[in-house]
Scaffold this motif. Structure first.
Motif, mmCIF file in Angstrom:
data_model
loop_
_atom_site.group_PDB
_atom_site.id
_atom_site.type_symbol
_atom_site.label_atom_id
_atom_site.label_comp_id
_atom_site.label_asym_id
_atom_site.label_seq_id
_atom_site.Cartn_x
_atom_site.Cartn_y
_atom_site.Cartn_z
ATOM 1 N N LEU A 20 -35.441 -60.697 62.915
ATOM 2 C CA LEU A 20 -34.946 -60.447 64.270
ATOM 3 C C LEU A 20 -33.440 -60.679 64.353
ATOM 4 O O LEU A 20 -32.929 -61.717 63.934
ATOM 5 C CB LEU A 20 -35.668 -61.367 65.261
ATOM 6 N N GLN A 21 -32.726 -59.686 64.895
ATOM 7 C CA GLN A 21 -31.288 -59.782 65.114
ATOM 8 C C GLN A 21 -30.981 -59.307 66.527
ATOM 9 O O GLN A 21 -31.818 -58.678 67.179
ATOM 10 C CB GLN A 21 -30.522 -58.933 64.094
ATOM 11 N N THR A 22 -29.782 -59.618 67.003
ATOM 12 C CA THR A 22 -29.436 -59.253 68.381
ATOM 13 C C THR A 22 -29.452 -57.743 68.606
ATOM 14 O O THR A 22 -29.778 -57.280 69.698
ATOM 15 C CB THR A 22 -28.035 -59.791 68.733
ATOM 16 N N ASP A 23 -29.116 -56.966 67.582
ATOM 17 C CA ASP A 23 -29.070 -55.516 67.737
ATOM 18 C C ASP A 23 -30.195 -54.794 66.986
ATOM 19 O O ASP A 23 -30.178 -53.572 66.874
ATOM 20 C CB ASP A 23 -27.721 -54.977 67.254
ATOM 21 N N LYS A 24 -31.169 -55.552 66.477
ATOM 22 C CA LYS A 24 -32.281 -54.953 65.762
ATOM 23 C C LYS A 24 -33.592 -55.633 66.124
ATOM 24 O O LYS A 24 -33.640 -56.852 66.320
ATOM 25 C CB LYS A 24 -32.064 -55.043 64.242
ATOM 26 N N ALA A 25 -34.647 -54.834 66.202
ATOM 27 C CA ALA A 25 -35.968 -55.382 66.480
ATOM 28 C C ALA A 25 -36.543 -56.011 65.222
ATOM 29 O O ALA A 25 -36.192 -55.616 64.113
ATOM 30 C CB ALA A 25 -36.897 -54.279 66.976
ATOM 31 N N PRO A 26 -37.441 -57.017 65.363
ATOM 32 C CA PRO A 26 -38.090 -57.586 64.170
ATOM 33 C C PRO A 26 -38.922 -56.533 63.459
ATOM 34 O O PRO A 26 -39.559 -55.697 64.108
ATOM 35 C CB PRO A 26 -38.957 -58.716 64.751
ATOM 36 N N VAL A 27 -38.924 -56.581 62.145
ATOM 37 C CA VAL A 27 -39.624 -55.577 61.343
ATOM 38 C C VAL A 27 -40.887 -56.183 60.740
ATOM 39 O O VAL A 27 -40.842 -57.255 60.125
ATOM 40 C CB VAL A 27 -38.711 -55.054 60.215
ATOM 41 N N ASP A 28 -42.010 -55.524 60.940
ATOM 42 C CA ASP A 28 -43.267 -55.952 60.335
ATOM 43 C C ASP A 28 -43.116 -55.893 58.821
ATOM 44 O O ASP A 28 -42.917 -54.812 58.251
ATOM 45 C CB ASP A 28 -44.403 -55.027 60.791
ATOM 46 N N THR A 29 -43.191 -57.036 58.172
ATOM 47 C CA THR A 29 -42.958 -57.081 56.729
ATOM 48 C C THR A 29 -44.060 -56.382 55.939
ATOM 49 O O THR A 29 -43.870 -56.056 54.769
ATOM 50 C CB THR A 29 -42.846 -58.546 56.245
ATOM 51 N N TYR A 30 -45.216 -56.135 56.559
ATOM 52 C CA TYR A 30 -46.312 -55.468 55.851
ATOM 53 C C TYR A 30 -46.136 -53.951 55.863
ATOM 54 O O TYR A 30 -46.281 -53.285 54.846
ATOM 55 C CB TYR A 30 -47.652 -55.834 56.478
ATOM 56 N N THR A 31 -45.801 -53.392 57.038
ATOM 57 C CA THR A 31 -45.675 -51.938 57.157
ATOM 58 C C THR A 31 -44.234 -51.459 57.013
ATOM 59 O O THR A 31 -43.990 -50.281 56.743
ATOM 60 C CB THR A 31 -46.205 -51.456 58.522
ATOM 61 N N GLY A 32 -43.275 -52.368 57.241
ATOM 62 C CA GLY A 32 -41.872 -51.980 57.193
ATOM 63 C C GLY A 32 -41.388 -51.314 58.465
ATOM 64 O O GLY A 32 -40.274 -50.793 58.522
ATOM 65 N N SER A 33 -42.221 -51.321 59.518
ATOM 66 C CA SER A 33 -41.867 -50.683 60.792
ATOM 67 C C SER A 33 -41.469 -51.732 61.830
ATOM 68 O O SER A 33 -42.033 -52.834 61.855
ATOM 69 C CB SER A 33 -43.053 -49.870 61.332
ATOM 70 N N PRO A 34 -40.509 -51.397 62.728
ATOM 71 C CA PRO A 34 -40.127 -52.335 63.795
ATOM 72 C C PRO A 34 -41.307 -52.581 64.735
ATOM 73 O O PRO A 34 -42.120 -51.675 64.980
ATOM 74 C CB PRO A 34 -38.983 -51.606 64.518
ATOM 75 N N ILE A 35 -41.401 -53.785 65.268
ATOM 76 C CA ILE A 35 -42.481 -54.110 66.205
ATOM 77 C C ILE A 35 -42.301 -53.354 67.511
ATOM 78 O O ILE A 35 -43.263 -52.912 68.138
ATOM 79 C CB ILE A 35 -42.529 -55.637 66.463
ATOM 80 N N TYR A 36 -41.054 -53.212 67.925
ATOM 81 C CA TYR A 36 -40.748 -52.453 69.142
ATOM 82 C C TYR A 36 -39.395 -51.781 68.967
ATOM 83 O O TYR A 36 -38.673 -52.035 67.999
ATOM 84 C CB TYR A 36 -40.744 -53.369 70.372
#
Length: 434
Positions: free
Chosen positions: A302-318
């Motif tokens: 999680l970063q201020t300008d990026k959504a957290p990324v699901d480490t399993y699928t590699g896709s952002p949560i939102y």
């Protein structure tokens, strides 16, 4: 001191939360998940085949075993007296789960939940019971001694009660399903060294289905080679994805991953990932993780300008541009998916069933066959050329971002930056030409 006592209580509380959370994870992902139960049923049949029992005889062996269990005949009584039904996954591991939840103060919700887990785990445990008893009865009918039949049944049907302390600790904290991989490894080795043709014949499924698909659809070798280049990397590098002979109503080729049904599937993936130096894939294949590790790793991105990324699928949560309420809902759904039964999610059997007839953003229509397959662990995927191109563009974009980061890093030397550029060119070429 009071401070030390409070710290001790806090640590104990955290330990309890972790253990109960892992117990919930194992219960919902296994005992409360129909696709897992069905895959386990098929896996047990293949394990029986691995020991040398001809596949054609196993269905009748299973029916015979079920009849004995229903009638409580002499074979059933023998098996029960000798512990055939006391060492399955449900007996050995479900007790750990129930013991953890027994520590929680009782109320209507937990009482109801525990009863559900107990009842469903009994049915799940019958899968292993029937598997072991099938082997036991077949051997006894052929003249084997009770002791030899018990040992063979416990060996190839899995005796979950026998595991080293380190394995038991691993499965409680960081590798929820370590026992199975620990138990199946020597069986795979024995089958490959003594009866290599048994596992070998399953490797012929994929090429055989390719031949059938090409014949049915009148596809030339050159056309098939072109098609293979359009496939996503996760299908091309896997030896367990097989093509279905018939296309979807939209004209897309359909593929299904059989890896989850093969007892040796995970080990195949591990060797492949080690060969390709894919650390992330290897850790996924060995089952390292669990809900809390997944959450920690994901929110670390999680970063201020990026959504957290699901480490399993590699896709952002939102999406970073989503409204706060939408972000909260998507995060809640993601957290639910860490623990909830996979079949009861938007991406599982329930989601597919509710979307029958709908088209996704790639123009692919979800069919009743695809939805039904999800309930039994057959995850059928359609591949469109447009989707593959988007995937490739995404892979190249991530490479460009990584190259940009290195080239703008003042701590990197000119030589390191040149080497990074060369690696970038090599990786981009692989993506574009494969």
């Amino acid at each position: 001191s009071t401070l030390a006592m409070n710290r001790g209580k806090i640590m104990q509380t955290l330990v309890n939360i972790e253990q109960q959370g892992m117990s919930l994870f194992k219960a919902t992902k296994v005992a409360l998940n129909l696709p897992t139960a069905f895959r386990n049923t098929i896996g047990n049949i293949l394990q029986n085949n691995m020991r040398g029992r001809a596949l054609a005889y196993i269905p009748s062996d299973i029916i015979s075993a079920a009849q004995s269990m229903k009638a409580h005949d002499k074979y059933f009584v023998e098996g029960k007296r000798n512990g055939i039904f006391r060492t399955s996954w449900s007996v050995s591991e479900i007790n750990d789960i129930l013991n953890e939840f027994a520590k929680v103060k009782s109320n209507n919700f937990y009482d109801s939940f525990l009863n559900t887990v107990k009842n469903l785990s009994k049915y799940y445990g019958k899968i292993d019971d029937i598997s072991k008893f099938t082997i036991y009865k077949q051997l006894r009918k052929e003249g084997a001694s009770i002791s030899d039949a018990v040992l063979e049944a416990q060996k190839w049907g899995m005796d979950y009660s026998l595991a080293s302390r380190s394995i038991k600790e691993l499965r409680r904290h960081v590798m929820p399903f370590a026992t199975y991989q620990y138990k199946i490894a020597p069986l795979i080795y024995e089958s490959l060294t003594k009866r290599p043709w048994v596992i070998g014949k399953y490797a012929l499924i994929a090429p055989a289905l390719v031949i059938v698909a090409k014949e049915i659809n009148d596809i030339t070798d050159e056309q098939w080679e072109k098609l293979e280049k359009q496939l996503p990397n996760y299908i091309k590098k896997s030896g367990s994805y097989v093509v279905l002979p018939n296309k979807s109503p939209d004209g897309h080729w359909q593929w299904v991953n059989l890896e989850y049904f093969f007892p040796w599937g995970n080990w195949m993936s591990m060797f492949r990932d080690m060969k390709e130096k894919d650390i992330a894939g290897f850790s996924k294949d060995i089952g390292f993780g669990g809900p809390f590790i997944d959450i920690a790793a994901t929110f670390k991105t999680l970063q201020t300008d990026k959504a957290p990324v699901d480490t399993y699928t590699g896709s952002p949560i939102y999406n970073i541009l989503d409204k706060p309420s939408t972000k909260a809902l998507k995060t809640t759904e993601w957290l639910y998916n860490r623990w909830g039964p996979s079949m009861l999610s938007r991406y599982g059997a329930t989601g597919y069933t509710l979307k029958i007839g709908e088209k996704d953003k790639w123009g692919r229509t979800i069919t009743p066959e695809q939805a039904l397959g999800r309930w039994f662990g057959f995850n059928i995927v359609q591949i469109s050329p447009k989707q593959t191109q988007v995937i490739k563009k995404g892979q190249i974009r991530r490479l460009e971002e990584e190259l940009y980061r290195i080239r703008k890093d003042p701590t990197k030397s000119s030589k390191e930056k040149r080497e990074a550029l060369e690696r970038f060119k090599e990786e981009r070429k692989k993506i574009l030409t494969h």
